[in-house]
Design a protein around this motif. Structure first.
Motif, PDB file in Angstrom:
ATOM      1  N   CYS A  72      16.888 -34.873 -22.169  1.00  0.00           N
ATOM      2  CA  CYS A  72      18.260 -35.361 -22.283  1.00  0.00           C
ATOM      3  C   CYS A  72      18.810 -35.885 -20.962  1.00  0.00           C
ATOM      4  O   CYS A  72      18.872 -35.159 -19.960  1.00  0.00           O
ATOM      5  CB  CYS A  72      19.158 -34.263 -22.825  1.00  0.00           C
ATOM      6  SG  CYS A  72      20.850 -34.837 -23.131  1.00  0.00           S
TER       7      CYS A  72
ATOM      8  N   ALA B 199      28.263 -34.260 -25.868  1.00  0.00           N
ATOM      9  CA  ALA B 199      27.193 -33.681 -25.065  1.00  0.00           C
ATOM     10  C   ALA B 199      27.692 -32.369 -24.463  1.00  0.00           C
ATOM     11  O   ALA B 199      28.293 -32.339 -23.390  1.00  0.00           O
ATOM     12  CB  ALA B 199      26.781 -34.644 -23.959  1.00  0.00           C
ATOM     13  N   GLU B 200      27.478 -31.298 -25.174  1.00  0.00           N
ATOM     14  CA  GLU B 200      27.783 -29.970 -24.666  1.00  0.00           C
ATOM     15  C   GLU B 200      27.229 -28.948 -25.649  1.00  0.00           C
ATOM     16  O   GLU B 200      26.840 -29.285 -26.768  1.00  0.00           O
ATOM     17  CB  GLU B 200      29.285 -29.764 -24.473  1.00  0.00           C
ATOM     18  CG  GLU B 200      30.142 -29.926 -25.717  1.00  0.00           C
ATOM     19  CD  GLU B 200      31.625 -29.854 -25.393  1.00  0.00           C
ATOM     20  OE1 GLU B 200      31.981 -29.269 -24.350  1.00  0.00           O
ATOM     21  OE2 GLU B 200      32.423 -30.386 -26.166  1.00  0.00           O
ATOM     22  N   LYS B 201      27.190 -27.681 -25.218  1.00  0.00           N
ATOM     23  CA  LYS B 201      26.627 -26.641 -26.075  1.00  0.00           C
ATOM     24  C   LYS B 201      27.417 -26.513 -27.368  1.00  0.00           C
ATOM     25  O   LYS B 201      26.856 -26.284 -28.430  1.00  0.00           O
ATOM     26  CB  LYS B 201      26.593 -25.302 -25.342  1.00  0.00           C
ATOM     27  CG  LYS B 201      25.870 -24.207 -26.125  1.00  0.00           C
ATOM     28  CD  LYS B 201      25.661 -22.962 -25.292  1.00  0.00           C
ATOM     29  CE  LYS B 201      24.823 -21.941 -26.040  1.00  0.00           C
ATOM     30  NZ  LYS B 201      24.541 -20.750 -25.197  1.00  0.00           N
TER      31      LYS B 201
ATOM     32  N   THR C 164      29.534 -40.507 -16.868  1.00  0.00           N
ATOM     33  CA  THR C 164      30.027 -39.283 -17.498  1.00  0.00           C
ATOM     34  C   THR C 164      31.531 -39.414 -17.732  1.00  0.00           C
ATOM     35  O   THR C 164      32.232 -40.088 -16.974  1.00  0.00           O
ATOM     36  CB  THR C 164      29.748 -38.052 -16.627  1.00  0.00           C
ATOM     37  OG1 THR C 164      30.451 -38.180 -15.383  1.00  0.00           O
ATOM     38  CG2 THR C 164      28.257 -37.915 -16.337  1.00  0.00           C
TER      39      THR C 164
ATOM     40  N   GLN D 188      21.830 -36.387 -20.394  1.00  0.00           N
ATOM     41  CA  GLN D 188      23.202 -35.922 -20.211  1.00  0.00           C
ATOM     42  C   GLN D 188      23.292 -34.513 -19.631  1.00  0.00           C
ATOM     43  O   GLN D 188      24.385 -33.998 -19.422  1.00  0.00           O
ATOM     44  CB  GLN D 188      23.953 -35.994 -21.542  1.00  0.00           C
ATOM     45  CG  GLN D 188      23.953 -37.401 -22.129  1.00  0.00           C
ATOM     46  CD  GLN D 188      24.978 -37.566 -23.221  1.00  0.00           C
ATOM     47  OE1 GLN D 188      26.163 -37.756 -22.967  1.00  0.00           O
ATOM     48  NE2 GLN D 188      24.511 -37.510 -24.459  1.00  0.00           N
ATOM     49  N   SER D 189      22.149 -33.907 -19.356  1.00  0.00           N
ATOM     50  CA  SER D 189      22.150 -32.554 -18.797  1.00  0.00           C
ATOM     51  C   SER D 189      22.582 -32.577 -17.337  1.00  0.00           C
ATOM     52  O   SER D 189      22.110 -33.397 -16.546  1.00  0.00           O
ATOM     53  CB  SER D 189      20.761 -31.934 -18.914  1.00  0.00           C
ATOM     54  OG  SER D 189      20.713 -30.702 -18.195  1.00  0.00           O
TER      55      SER D 189
ATOM     56  N   GLU E 220      23.406 -27.427 -20.802  1.00  0.00           N
ATOM     57  CA  GLU E 220      22.092 -27.103 -21.355  1.00  0.00           C
ATOM     58  C   GLU E 220      20.999 -27.873 -20.610  1.00  0.00           C
ATOM     59  O   GLU E 220      21.272 -28.889 -19.966  1.00  0.00           O
ATOM     60  CB  GLU E 220      22.067 -27.416 -22.847  1.00  0.00           C
ATOM     61  CG  GLU E 220      23.157 -26.701 -23.635  1.00  0.00           C
ATOM     62  CD  GLU E 220      23.164 -25.207 -23.397  1.00  0.00           C
ATOM     63  OE1 GLU E 220      22.202 -24.535 -23.805  1.00  0.00           O
ATOM     64  OE2 GLU E 220      24.125 -24.693 -22.788  1.00  0.00           O
TER      65      GLU E 220
ATOM     66  N   ASN F 143      27.321 -34.042 -18.036  1.00  0.00           N
ATOM     67  CA  ASN F 143      27.781 -32.742 -17.535  1.00  0.00           C
ATOM     68  C   ASN F 143      27.523 -31.598 -18.511  1.00  0.00           C
ATOM     69  O   ASN F 143      28.219 -30.586 -18.489  1.00  0.00           O
ATOM     70  CB  ASN F 143      29.271 -32.791 -17.167  1.00  0.00           C
ATOM     71  CG  ASN F 143      29.550 -33.730 -16.017  1.00  0.00           C
ATOM     72  OD1 ASN F 143      28.785 -33.775 -15.053  1.00  0.00           O
ATOM     73  ND2 ASN F 143      30.626 -34.499 -16.117  1.00  0.00           N
ATOM     74  N   CYS F 144      26.515 -31.761 -19.370  1.00  0.00           N
ATOM     75  CA  CYS F 144      26.192 -30.698 -20.312  1.00  0.00           C
ATOM     76  C   CYS F 144      25.428 -29.595 -19.586  1.00  0.00           C
ATOM     77  O   CYS F 144      24.487 -29.860 -18.824  1.00  0.00           O
ATOM     78  CB  CYS F 144      25.350 -31.245 -21.459  1.00  0.00           C
ATOM     79  SG  CYS F 144      24.881 -29.977 -22.666  1.00  0.00           S
TER      80      CYS F 144
ATOM     81  N   GLY G  73      27.583 -29.585 -31.497  1.00  0.00           N
ATOM     82  CA  GLY G  73      26.938 -28.420 -30.917  1.00  0.00           C
ATOM     83  C   GLY G  73      27.079 -27.174 -31.775  1.00  0.00           C
ATOM     84  O   GLY G  73      27.330 -27.236 -32.983  1.00  0.00           O
TER      85      GLY G  73
END
Length: 372
Positions: A75, A116-118, A87, A77-78, A70, A67-68, A152
């Motif tokens: 990736c 996994a995130e900005k 997730t 995970q985007s 970016e 659920n990222c 991040g």
């Protein structure tokens, strides 16, 4: 000097490195054109000159998956891509400690908490921020591994808090060269990543920042990335090789393997050693996919002296025991500066679990409980 090399370009570069000079972009490009066998010998010499003959192992946990927002094209995970991964939100800190204890048992010297995130935001998600700090404290206080983090983009305040909590290395990969970066990521810039590295370093953390090879970049891009890392100042340089994931743009573009040969991987690692003589050049994700088991020792005979052991964020790794056997095949031994462990027991577990290897960490929820 490296007597067995009859190559003026390489010998001049090695002499400069030994005398404390930093090689330039021009040097890196010239070296990249040299025979890989000579480069490997030179890089191994420089590694032995400045290193201690050990391979430093780190391990990671995917502390918050998927659920990222970016759009990094490699990736799984985007949120932009349909890759079918599991997730979940930030793990319970006790689960993270379980993964850290497993990594400690299996020989890791450092353990990275990865999201996994900005960016983990103290202001926007204060509850999650406090859970991150709780996890850091648990790993710091209840294991012998060094605590690293990859959370991040950071503010100056967040970086200062992480440094005060004892984060050893902050990981924030630049992925590729400034020129090629926009071909891979559109939702943030190369400069954004460099800025976070600068903030982390200013706060007092060491830097772990590296690249992904085989995404369609040119050999010149590979050198440009290493030069950018010189400018930042790093102590660990992870070298990933693309493991294309179905559903991602690069997975659709390249299929099952990265756009790079074994010779190019070895050549690049050797040049990175010469450009970064004092860093741990760390072979990380994608090595099992892009190098056969009989080839995995070769980068460690060409300057590499670090490894990411166990599972990766969304893909399986090989067993830590097999990693130790690979180090030994290259004439090296595991580092034990932070965590003294039983090498024989780790290798024995690899032999016992050949059909279902138990890796060091990766996603904590897939690991057996080890208590607190």
């Amino acid at each position: 000097m490296v007597d067995e090399i009859d190559n003026t370009t390489i010998n001049t570069a090695v002499q400069s490195v030994v005398e404390g000079e930093q090689l330039t972009r021009r040097d890196g490009l010239a070296l990249l054109a040299q025979p890989v066998e000579d480069l490997a010998v030179a890089a191994d010499y420089v590694r032995s000159r400045f290193g201690d003959g050990t391979v430093d192992a780190c391990s990671i946990v995917n502390a918050k998956a998927g659920n990222c927002a970016e759009d990094c094209g490699f990736c799984a995970q985007s949120v932009h891509f349909d890759t079918g991964i599991d997730t979940y939100g930030f793990l319970d800190p006790m689960e993270i400690l379980t993964a850290a204890k497993r990594a400690e048992r299996d020989g890791a010297q450092r353990f990275g908490i990865v999201v996994a995130e900005k960016g983990v935001s103290k202001e926007q998600r204060p509850g999650e921020w406090e859970e991150v700090l709780r996890a850091i404290r648990l790993v710091r206080d209840k294991t012998d591994v060094e605590v690293d983090a990859s959370l991040g983009i950071l503010t100056e305040e967040e970086a200062q808090i992480l440094a005060e909590e004892g984060i050893n290395h902050y990981n924030h990969n630049i992925e590729t060269s400034p020129r090629f970066f926009p071909e891979i990521v559109e939702t943030h810039s190369f400069e954004d990543r460099v800025k976070t590295l600068e903030i982390a370093k200013e706060a007092g953390m060491d830097l772990c920042a590296g690249v992904i090879l085989g995404m369609g970049e040119t050999p010149t891009d590979r050198v440009e990335a290493a030069i950018a890392l010189q400018d930042v100042g790093i102590s660990s340089l992870p070298v990933n090789v693309l493991n294309p994931v179905a559903g991602t743009p690069l997975g659709e573009q390249f299929g099952d393997s990265a756009n790079i040969t074994t010779e190019e991987i070895i050549r690049t690692i050797a040049v990175y050693r010469l450009l970064h003589p004092h860093a741990r050049v760390r072979l990380t994700g994608g090595r099992e996919v892009n190098l056969s088991k009989d080839e995995q020792h070769l980068p460690f005979e060409a300057g590499a002296d670090g490894i990411l052991t166990g599972d990766y964020l969304t893909t399986d790794g090989q067993s830590p025991g097999d990693d130790i056997k690979m180090m030994e095949a290259a004439g090296m031994r595991p580092n034990m500066d932070a965590n003294e462990f039983d090498v024989g027991a780790v290798k024995a577990r690899a032999d016992d679990d050949d059909d279902n290897p138990q890796t060091a960490a990766g996603t904590a929820t897939s690991n057996a409980e080890m208590g607190d």
